[in-house]
Scaffold this active site. Structure first.
Site, short mmCIF file in Angstrom:
data_model
loop_
_atom_site.label_atom_id
_atom_site.label_comp_id
_atom_site.label_asym_id
_atom_site.label_seq_id
_atom_site.Cartn_x
_atom_site.Cartn_y
_atom_site.Cartn_z
CB ILE A 81 26.41 -107.09 -8.84
CG1 ILE A 81 24.96 -107.21 -9.34
CG2 ILE A 81 26.49 -106.65 -7.40
CD1 ILE A 81 24.14 -108.26 -8.61
CB ALA A 82 26.31 -102.12 -11.61
CB VAL A 83 20.70 -102.68 -10.60
CG1 VAL A 83 19.31 -102.42 -11.14
CG2 VAL A 83 20.93 -104.17 -10.37
CD GLU A 115 37.11 -107.83 -1.65
OE1 GLU A 115 37.14 -107.04 -2.59
OE2 GLU A 115 38.12 -108.39 -1.20
CG ASN A 120 25.75 -100.61 -1.00
OD1 ASN A 120 24.53 -100.53 -0.92
ND2 ASN A 120 26.38 -100.82 -2.14
CE1 TYR A 127 25.40 -108.97 -3.18
CE2 TYR A 127 26.58 -107.41 -1.80
CZ TYR A 127 26.22 -107.87 -3.05
OH TYR A 127 26.69 -107.25 -4.17
#
Length: 160
Positions: A81-83, A115, A120, A127
């Site tokens: 996932i990336a923003v 994972e 982070n 999460y």
């Protein structure tokens, strides 16, 4: 075919990725991670029904974020996932994950696993907020530019 779409913060909306999104998704992945995935791999995932991907985009389809899943029997893995940096901290990642949860309601999956790098904190907060709990650790899993690998935390969340 019904078009699935969800609202997202900042005038964005979330919808299924299309193969034409491969360049934008690969570019965002490369900007977001030390070792981005090759465009050809991203495109192959976007073409594979076992790796559903959602994108957060504006009306012109400028992609602000994405979440890529892999269906693994009863489990679904959040592969990545990336923003985009300019959209971080505004709820786009949370909206992407909530759209994934809703999209998965019609599938026979029971648990999402992922994972995440132990170093982070923003991802860990997200999460945990969404109900993921730590299952295990993988020491030295993520390569880092300084040569000091980071520990990965394996986390899971029930989907029912």
């Amino acid at each position: 075919m019904m078009l699935r779409s969800w609202m997202a913060p900042g005038g964005l909306h979330i919808e299924p990725a299309q193969p034409r999104d491969a360049d934008a998704v690969a570019s965002l992945h490369a900007r977001s991670f030390y070792r981005g995935w090759p465009r050809q791999d991203i495109e192959a995932y976007l073409l594979d029904s076992d790796t559903p991907t959602l994108v957060a985009c504006d009306a012109r389809r400028n992609i602000a974020g994405f979440a890529m899943l892999r269906i693994l029997g009863d489990d679904v893995e959040l592969m990545t996932i990336a923003v985009d940096r300019k959209h971080q901290g505004k709820g786009v990642g949370e909206a992407l994950l909530k759209a994934c949860f809703e999209d998965l309601m019609m599938m026979p999956v029971r648990r999402m696993i992922l994972e995440v790098a132990a170093d982070n904190p923003s991802a860990l907060r997200l999460y945990q907020k969404l109900g993921f709990t730590k299952l295990s650790e993988r020491k030295g899993y993520y390569a880092r530019p300084d040569g000091q690998p980071a520990t990965a935390l394996v986390m899971a969340r029930d989907l029912n």
